[in-house]
Design a protein around this motif. Sequence first.
Motif, PDB file in Angstrom:
ATOM      1  N   VAL A   1       0.825  -1.201   0.000  1.00 13.87           N
ATOM      2  CA  VAL A   1       0.000   0.000   0.000  1.00 13.87           C
ATOM      3  C   VAL A   1       0.865   1.260   0.000  1.00 13.87           C
ATOM      4  N   ILE A   2       0.528   2.183  -0.904  1.00 12.32           N
ATOM      5  CA  ILE A   2       1.150   3.512  -0.936  1.00 12.32           C
ATOM      6  C   ILE A   2       0.039   4.513  -0.623  1.00 12.32           C
ATOM      7  N   LEU A   3       0.261   5.336   0.393  1.00  9.65           N
ATOM      8  CA  LEU A   3      -0.719   6.337   0.800  1.00  9.65           C
ATOM      9  C   LEU A   3      -0.154   7.720   0.523  1.00  9.65           C
ATOM     10  N   ALA A   4      -0.842   8.486  -0.328  1.00 11.36           N
ATOM     11  CA  ALA A   4      -0.440   9.869  -0.632  1.00 11.36           C
ATOM     12  C   ALA A   4      -1.274  10.819   0.217  1.00 11.36           C
ATOM     13  N   VAL A   5      -0.592  11.601   1.059  1.00 13.05           N
ATOM     14  CA  VAL A   5      -1.300  12.531   1.959  1.00 13.05           C
ATOM     15  C   VAL A   5      -0.770  13.947   1.773  1.00 13.05           C
ATOM     16  N   ASN A   6      -1.590  14.932   2.126  1.00  9.34           N
ATOM     17  CA  ASN A   6      -1.169  16.331   2.045  1.00  9.34           C
ATOM     18  C   ASN A   6       0.033  16.549   2.963  1.00  9.34           C
ATOM     19  N   SER A   7       0.946  17.395   2.535  1.00  9.46           N
ATOM     20  CA  SER A   7       2.211  17.597   3.248  1.00  9.46           C
ATOM     21  C   SER A   7       2.032  17.991   4.714  1.00  9.46           C
ATOM     22  N   GLU A   8       0.970  18.754   5.024  1.00 11.30           N
ATOM     23  CA  GLU A   8       0.777  19.183   6.422  1.00 11.30           C
ATOM     24  C   GLU A   8       0.419  18.023   7.359  1.00 11.30           C
ATOM     25  N   HIS A   9      -0.048  16.881   6.798  1.00 12.12           N
ATOM     26  CA  HIS A   9      -0.406  15.708   7.610  1.00 12.12           C
ATOM     27  C   HIS A   9       0.632  14.591   7.492  1.00 12.12           C
ATOM     28  N   PHE A  10       1.628  14.797   6.656  1.00 11.14           N
ATOM     29  CA  PHE A  10       2.564  13.721   6.329  1.00 11.14           C
ATOM     30  C   PHE A  10       3.252  13.113   7.556  1.00 11.14           C
ATOM     31  N   ASP A  11       3.890  13.917   8.385  1.00  4.54           N
ATOM     32  CA  ASP A  11       4.638  13.384   9.535  1.00  4.54           C
ATOM     33  C   ASP A  11       3.755  12.571  10.469  1.00  4.54           C
ATOM     34  N   GLU A  12       2.596  13.120  10.787  1.00  3.58           N
ATOM     35  CA  GLU A  12       1.661  12.461  11.708  1.00  3.58           C
ATOM     36  C   GLU A  12       1.158  11.139  11.128  1.00  3.58           C
ATOM     37  N   VAL A  13       0.691  11.159   9.889  1.00  7.09           N
ATOM     38  CA  VAL A  13       0.122   9.962   9.251  1.00  7.09           C
ATOM     39  C   VAL A  13       1.213   8.928   8.988  1.00  7.09           C
ATOM     40  N   SER A  14       2.352   9.377   8.515  1.00  9.49           N
ATOM     41  CA  SER A  14       3.456   8.480   8.195  1.00  9.49           C
ATOM     42  C   SER A  14       3.913   7.685   9.416  1.00  9.49           C
ATOM     43  N   SER A  15       4.050   8.356  10.554  1.00  2.20           N
ATOM     44  CA  SER A  15       4.520   7.667  11.766  1.00  2.20           C
ATOM     45  C   SER A  15       3.538   6.595  12.227  1.00  2.20           C
TER      46      SER A  15
ATOM     47  N   VAL B   1       2.697   0.496   5.539  1.00  3.48           N
ATOM     48  CA  VAL B   1       2.185   1.399   4.505  1.00  3.48           C
ATOM     49  C   VAL B   1       3.299   2.376   4.130  1.00  3.48           C
ATOM     50  N   LEU B   2       3.552   2.513   2.831  1.00  2.00           N
ATOM     51  CA  LEU B   2       4.514   3.505   2.347  1.00  2.00           C
ATOM     52  C   LEU B   2       3.762   4.814   2.165  1.00  2.00           C
ATOM     53  N   THR B   3       4.186   5.852   2.859  1.00  2.00           N
ATOM     54  CA  THR B   3       3.489   7.141   2.814  1.00  2.00           C
ATOM     55  C   THR B   3       4.313   8.151   2.031  1.00  2.00           C
ATOM     56  N   ILE B   4       3.647   8.866   1.119  1.00  2.00           N
ATOM     57  CA  ILE B   4       4.306   9.922   0.351  1.00  2.00           C
ATOM     58  C   ILE B   4       3.528  11.224   0.533  1.00  2.00           C
ATOM     59  N   SER B   5       4.248  12.321   0.369  1.00  4.18           N
ATOM     60  CA  SER B   5       3.675  13.643   0.598  1.00  4.18           C
ATOM     61  C   SER B   5       3.197  14.280  -0.700  1.00  4.18           C
ATOM     62  N   LYS B   6       2.052  14.985  -0.618  1.00  3.73           N
ATOM     63  CA  LYS B   6       1.544  15.744  -1.767  1.00  3.73           C
ATOM     64  C   LYS B   6       1.825  17.215  -1.538  1.00  3.73           C
ATOM     65  N   PRO B   7       2.139  17.979  -2.566  1.00  2.00           N
ATOM     66  CA  PRO B   7       2.184  17.575  -3.971  1.00  2.00           C
ATOM     67  C   PRO B   7       3.302  16.559  -4.209  1.00  2.00           C
ATOM     68  N   ILE B   8       3.041  15.674  -5.160  1.00  4.10           N
ATOM     69  CA  ILE B   8       3.912  14.530  -5.385  1.00  4.10           C
ATOM     70  C   ILE B   8       5.071  14.867  -6.314  1.00  4.10           C
ATOM     71  N   ASN B   9       6.250  14.522  -5.843  1.00  3.28           N
ATOM     72  CA  ASN B   9       7.456  14.631  -6.639  1.00  3.28           C
ATOM     73  C   ASN B   9       7.533  13.353  -7.482  1.00  3.28           C
ATOM     74  N   LYS B  10       7.599  13.503  -8.801  1.00  2.00           N
ATOM     75  CA  LYS B  10       7.559  12.374  -9.728  1.00  2.00           C
ATOM     76  C   LYS B  10       8.672  11.354  -9.447  1.00  2.00           C
ATOM     77  N   GLU B  11       9.897  11.826  -9.246  1.00  2.00           N
ATOM     78  CA  GLU B  11      11.028  10.919  -9.007  1.00  2.00           C
ATOM     79  C   GLU B  11      10.863  10.170  -7.682  1.00  2.00           C
ATOM     80  N   TYR B  12      10.401  10.881  -6.657  1.00  2.00           N
ATOM     81  CA  TYR B  12      10.195  10.253  -5.352  1.00  2.00           C
ATOM     82  C   TYR B  12       9.093   9.192  -5.441  1.00  2.00           C
ATOM     83  N   PHE B  13       8.022   9.516  -6.178  1.00  2.00           N
ATOM     84  CA  PHE B  13       6.952   8.536  -6.333  1.00  2.00           C
ATOM     85  C   PHE B  13       7.458   7.309  -7.082  1.00  2.00           C
ATOM     86  N   TRP B  14       8.256   7.532  -8.131  1.00  2.00           N
ATOM     87  CA  TRP B  14       8.785   6.410  -8.904  1.00  2.00           C
ATOM     88  C   TRP B  14       9.638   5.501  -8.003  1.00  2.00           C
TER      89      TRP B  14
END
Length: 197
Positions: free
Chosen positions: A84-98, A105-118
């Motif tokens: 599972v990859i979960l894309a969340v808004n950057s302001e919630h990233f740290d809290e949700v990711s932890s 679950v692999l958590t990524i921050s939005k807006p999404i960086n193409k290279e990081y997502f790849w």
Amino acid sequence: MECSALIITGSEKSNTNKPGSCALFSEALTFASIKNITILSSAGEARRVLLEKDFDIIIIDAPLADESGESLSRHIAAKGLSQVILAVNSEHFDEVSSVCQEDGVLTISKPINKEYFWATLSLAKSVNSKLKRMREENAKLKQKIDDIRIIDKAKCMLISYLSLSEQEAHRFIEKQAMDLRSTKRAIAEGILKTYAN
């Protein structure tokens, strides 16, 4: 076996031509040779589909129309069948990711960086392949253990009813399997049926 993916997004449901995360996800999945892609628009819809079908990679573009996406991602990851990859808004990233990383679950921050997502997608695909191989090996080991258990039961029956030694019972099952071009398990099951009556 072809890899499958599920994208769950509250926006851009199937319009992959429109720029945005759904288009980015679809494009990256296709580039990663994942052509079997399903796109859903809500957690409820996803939960219903996941009762009937498994996916190798699941991307959740949070928030969803009916929930944040965090609970759904953890629920899916707990089953251990999908990466599972979960894309969340950057302001919630740290809290949700932890919270979500403990469930895998692999958590990524939005807006999404193409290279990081790849890079995240490559990691998810790699982990999923390894998990699949481990599940297959585990299933084979369980099958072997089950075969041994049944063969041992049959040997006990032969020892008990025919007064054979353990070695003679083993040879008997082996010889029957060779002579009848069958498996030792099939012979053992036949012995168990014979003496069960």
